[in-house]
Design an enzyme around this catalytic site. Sequence first.
Site, PDB file in Angstrom:
ATOM      1  N   ASP A 144      22.543  95.382  43.649  1.00  0.00           N
ATOM      2  CA  ASP A 144      21.786  96.191  44.606  1.00  0.00           C
ATOM      3  C   ASP A 144      20.857  95.279  45.398  1.00  0.00           C
ATOM      4  OD1 ASP A 144      22.869  98.644  43.727  1.00  0.00           O
ATOM      5  OD2 ASP A 144      21.451  98.709  42.076  1.00  0.00           O
ATOM      6  N   ASP A 179      26.469 102.712  47.475  1.00  0.00           N
ATOM      7  CA  ASP A 179      25.584 103.846  47.210  1.00  0.00           C
ATOM      8  C   ASP A 179      25.326 104.659  48.482  1.00  0.00           C
ATOM      9  OD1 ASP A 179      25.337 103.026  44.562  1.00  0.00           O
ATOM     10  OD2 ASP A 179      23.573 101.804  44.990  1.00  0.00           O
TER      11      ASP A 179
END
Length: 213
Positions: A144, A179
């Site tokens: 991420d 995401d």
Amino acid sequence: MKLRHSVLLILLILVVDQFSKVFVKTNFYYQEEVRIFDWFRLVFIENEGMAWGTVIPGEYGKLFLTIFRILVVPFIGYWLWDSIIREKSNFLITAIALIFAGAVGNIIDSVLYGVMFDDSTRTHLATFFPEDHYSTWLHGRVVDMFYFPIIEDYLVPTWVPFMGGKTVTFFNAIFNVADVAISTGVGILIVFNKRAFTLPPQSISRVFHNKLD
């Protein structure tokens, strides 16, 4: 939306997602932060579990999560193919394609990254296919990097129930391209629910004529 358009959309998301993850993984130290604006930063972290850092406890928790993701993706793929064949609305097909691409993007991390890279630390940059990789197949960590602290260290007034007097940051999640794709797909299904699940006029007309025949 035709099948080839859905495939191109999925491939585009996967390329951007994996390029951004590999770039950050091999060029950022763990938890290194690059400030683009006060409200937009790149922060390299790795997610051990599900969204929002949720982790399934136990020795086999990570393995279970990865296998579960792999088993779910074919059903999403079939839903996409069936919606295209049945000429469902572009809202629905786009949403499913985004969710499918995002799911596959994060599965790639979970399945492959453990053997593709060595460990990222605050003093060591990860390298491609090292002799000493950081984990095994199906035990990779999801990369991420996007962080949008639009409101940072805001002191909540004391009169606010439960949160009064606490310091909060909004938005404090760190996420990736996959995401974003999943969240956007789900958002389309929620916001444009009626349009997503209503047949377009040409499909309704075709169904009507088929019944007459």
